[in-house]
Design an enzyme around this catalytic site. Structure first.
Site, PDB file in Angstrom:
ATOM      1  N   ARG A 112      -5.028  -9.756  11.745  1.00 38.83           N
ATOM      2  CA  ARG A 112      -3.684  -9.618  12.316  1.00 38.83           C
ATOM      3  C   ARG A 112      -3.729  -9.624  13.834  1.00 38.83           C
ATOM      4  O   ARG A 112      -2.772 -10.067  14.488  1.00 38.83           O
ATOM      5  CB  ARG A 112      -3.011  -8.343  11.783  1.00 38.83           C
ATOM      6  CG  ARG A 112      -2.642  -8.485  10.313  1.00 38.83           C
ATOM      7  CD  ARG A 112      -1.841  -7.322   9.780  1.00 38.83           C
ATOM      8  NE  ARG A 112      -1.527  -7.522   8.359  1.00 38.83           N
ATOM      9  CZ  ARG A 112      -0.799  -6.683   7.630  1.00 38.83           C
ATOM     10  NH1 ARG A 112      -0.307  -5.587   8.184  1.00 38.83           N
ATOM     11  NH2 ARG A 112      -0.568  -6.942   6.361  1.00 38.83           N
ATOM     12  N   ARG A 145      -1.261 -11.442   5.160  1.00 37.03           N
ATOM     13  CA  ARG A 145      -1.639 -10.713   3.942  1.00 37.03           C
ATOM     14  C   ARG A 145      -2.640 -11.549   3.146  1.00 37.03           C
ATOM     15  O   ARG A 145      -2.255 -12.443   2.399  1.00 37.03           O
ATOM     16  CB  ARG A 145      -0.390 -10.419   3.115  1.00 37.03           C
ATOM     17  CG  ARG A 145      -0.591  -9.409   1.992  1.00 37.03           C
ATOM     18  CD  ARG A 145       0.724  -9.098   1.294  1.00 37.03           C
ATOM     19  NE  ARG A 145       1.713  -8.503   2.198  1.00 37.03           N
ATOM     20  CZ  ARG A 145       1.761  -7.206   2.484  1.00 37.03           C
ATOM     21  NH1 ARG A 145       0.937  -6.362   1.906  1.00 37.03           N
ATOM     22  NH2 ARG A 145       2.661  -6.751   3.333  1.00 37.03           N
ATOM     23  N   ARG A 168      -8.588  -7.090  -0.962  1.00 38.68           N
ATOM     24  CA  ARG A 168      -7.454  -6.489  -1.664  1.00 38.68           C
ATOM     25  C   ARG A 168      -6.808  -7.505  -2.591  1.00 38.68           C
ATOM     26  O   ARG A 168      -6.590  -8.651  -2.209  1.00 38.68           O
ATOM     27  CB  ARG A 168      -6.422  -5.969  -0.658  1.00 38.68           C
ATOM     28  CG  ARG A 168      -7.020  -4.892   0.218  1.00 38.68           C
ATOM     29  CD  ARG A 168      -6.016  -4.183   1.070  1.00 38.68           C
ATOM     30  NE  ARG A 168      -6.716  -3.226   1.923  1.00 38.68           N
ATOM     31  CZ  ARG A 168      -6.165  -2.538   2.906  1.00 38.68           C
ATOM     32  NH1 ARG A 168      -4.861  -2.692   3.144  1.00 38.68           N
ATOM     33  NH2 ARG A 168      -6.862  -1.698   3.616  1.00 38.68           N
ATOM     34  N   GLU A 171       2.812  -4.283  11.240  1.00 36.38           N
ATOM     35  CA  GLU A 171       1.702  -3.339  11.178  1.00 36.38           C
ATOM     36  C   GLU A 171       0.363  -4.003  11.518  1.00 36.38           C
ATOM     37  O   GLU A 171       0.022  -5.051  10.992  1.00 36.38           O
ATOM     38  CB  GLU A 171       1.618  -2.731   9.772  1.00 36.38           C
ATOM     39  CG  GLU A 171       0.425  -1.801   9.632  1.00 36.38           C
ATOM     40  CD  GLU A 171       0.203  -1.333   8.189  1.00 36.38           C
ATOM     41  OE1 GLU A 171       1.125  -1.465   7.371  1.00 36.38           O
ATOM     42  OE2 GLU A 171      -0.904  -0.843   7.907  1.00 36.38           O
ATOM     43  N   SER A 213      -3.137   1.538  10.958  1.00 41.32           N
ATOM     44  CA  SER A 213      -2.570   2.687  10.286  1.00 41.32           C
ATOM     45  C   SER A 213      -3.549   3.831  10.489  1.00 41.32           C
ATOM     46  O   SER A 213      -4.717   3.714  10.136  1.00 41.32           O
ATOM     47  CB  SER A 213      -2.404   2.361   8.801  1.00 41.32           C
ATOM     48  OG  SER A 213      -1.591   3.310   8.176  1.00 41.32           O
TER      49      SER A 213
END
Length: 426
Positions: A391, A277, A262, A349, A352
């Site tokens: 994560r 991130r 990403r 988070e 999801s």
RNA sequence: GGUGGGGUGGCUGAGUGGUCGAAAGCGGCGGUCUUGAAAACCGUUGAGUGUAACAGCUCCCAGGGUUCGAAUCCCUGCCCCACCGCCA
């Protein structure tokens, strides 16, 4: 993509639903375009019909040995009007499609109102955050002290938002992948798949990343227009693109481990420290294809599978339902799982899980043959992280850290680490 | 990288530029027969759009073109297969 028919027949209802998201559906523009479409289409089709019948007559006349010159002349006059009408219709349809391609999915009724992350609603909590008798370090300090995480070197190899791992930390990272794949494959009934990490535009359109979110993606400098996948959702969901399966084959459940890429173009200042991130991270992804009547039930099940991983790892988490302002473009309902990070004293988070209803299936033409009437119908698609590996590693380093700098290894991972129960510094 | 052959309905596979949305087989569905099933036989069966229902229109990999008319001819792209070369 929303249902054309629905947009045409009940624009106000859809407008109202989308307004919850803060999306303003331009019903005036759509209905004006729709008016035009109708009249032009009628015109084009009647001209087409005329051409078709006349051409057939020419064929017959020729076969019968008659003179076809006068017939040819008749058709000649059609030509200009026809191609003009066809071109106009084409333009209108392209415009309609591009308008609709930018419209997000409608929301399920139980999606809460809200403008941002702040308004997400907590559903449940699991586990109790551990009380530390010493000052907690964040994963960067823990991992770096162990000699297992190296952001600086990765920075020189590539740039910011990359990491390199070594020794036991790298092995723990890999163990997480194996553990999750095995759990979902053996216990939860998912079929493991291996898929391309580079995809074409068509696939990204199918799942909804394009045309609106190109800036989040890494595009290859290549005339074929390929992209690195931002999530396994893209290649795995597209496994069913342009396919029609028998209803008995549903649900189809797939699990895949892939790297994800990403560009994080829209979040320059956020989470710049550590592994939260990154431009490149690993994820184990769950994807389900189900009959429409089962999709909401399937979302609960799939979310439960992701929760199961957190529970087996002994990581405290909470489950939230995303509000209308925070939910993704293609989703009709999303649960986020947030894991406890002691260094941040908050939940972050880690998964999801979304139901897309037929939104993706319509773009992909992913269908099933209904048992009831033998007709093809759009299936429903779902996916969820089960879990994000990077994560999860962060969460373990932080939640299982000890005062002496070592880190305990959750019991379920120990078989994947040759029975090793802790990570000590080098 | 070179040469050659292909992409047609859920699948396999025909298709001289003109009643071709498309033969045939398989599969599916319905029926006859049977105590039930199998077999056999008969019928039916592409996707979309549109309509109250018909009609009509679009679709034979994708995009252009030729033609009164294209699954069929031409161009471009993508993909697949075979053989050779190269690499792992």
């Amino acid at each position: 993509m929303l249902d054309n028919k629905l947009v045409r027949s009940e624009p106000e209802k859809i407008k109202k639903n989308l307004k919850k998201r803060g999306f303003e559906l331009d019903t005036a523009a759509l209905s004006a375009l729709e008016e035009k479409r109708k009249s032009v289409q009628v015109k084009a089709e009647s001209l087409q019909q005329e051409r078709n019948t006349k051409s057939k007559n020419i064929g017959k006349a020729k076969a019968a040995g008659e003179d076809i010159a006068p017939l040819l002349k008749e058709v000649e006059n059609l030509k200009g009007a026809l191609s003009e009408a066809e071109a106009e219709l084409n333009t209108i349809q392209l415009e309609w499609d591009s308008l609709l391609a930018a419209v997000p999915n409608t929301l399920a009724d139980d999606v809460p109102e809200g403008a941002s992350e702040e308004d997400n609603v907590e559903i449940s909590r699991w586990g109790v955050p551990r009380a530390f008798s010493f000052e907690v370090k964040d994963h960067v300090d823990v991992g770096t002290a162990l000699g297992g995480l190296d952001f600086e070197t990765a920075g020189t190899i590539t740039g910011s938002r990359f990491v390199s791992m070594s020794a036991d930390v790298a092995r723990l990272h890999r163990a997480l992948i194996q553990f999750m794949l095995n759990t979902h494959g053996e216990k939860n009934g998912y079929t493991e798949v291996y898929v391309p990490y580079i995809v074409n535009r068509h696939s990204l359109y199918g799942t909804g990343q394009l045309p609106k979110f190109e800036e989040d993606l890494f595009k290859l400098e290549d005339e074929r227009g390929f992209y690195l996948i931002p999530t396994a959702e893209v290649p795995v969901t597209n496994l069913l693109r342009d396919k029609i399966v028998d209803e008995e084959q549903l649900p189809l459940k797939f699990v895949a481990h892939t790297p994800c890429f990403r560009s994080e173009a829209g979040s320059y200042g956020r989470d710049t420290r550590g592994m939260i991130r990154q431009h490149q991270f690993e994820k184990v992804e769950l994807v389900q294809f189900v009959s429409p009547q089962n999709s909401m039930q399937a979302l609960e099940e799939l979310t439960g599978h992701a929760e199961g991983i957190l529970q087996e790892l002994g990581l405290p988490y909470r489950k939230v339902i995303l509000c209308a302002g925070d939910i993704g473009f293609s989703s009709t309902k999303t649960y986020d799982l947030e894991v406890w990070l002691p260094s941040q004293n908050t939940y972050r988070e880690i998964s999801s899980c979304s139901c897309f209803a037929d939104f993706q299936a319509r773009r992909m033409k992913a269908r099933y043959r209904a048992k009831e009437n033998g007709k093809p119908a759009l299936m429903h698609t779902l996916n969820g992280s089960g879990l994000a590996i990077g994560r999860t590693l962060v969460a373990i380093l932080e939640n299982y850290q000890r005062e002496d700098g070592s880190v305990g290894i959750p019991e379920v991972l120990q078989p994947y680490m040759n029975g090793q129960s802790e990570i000590k510094g080098v």
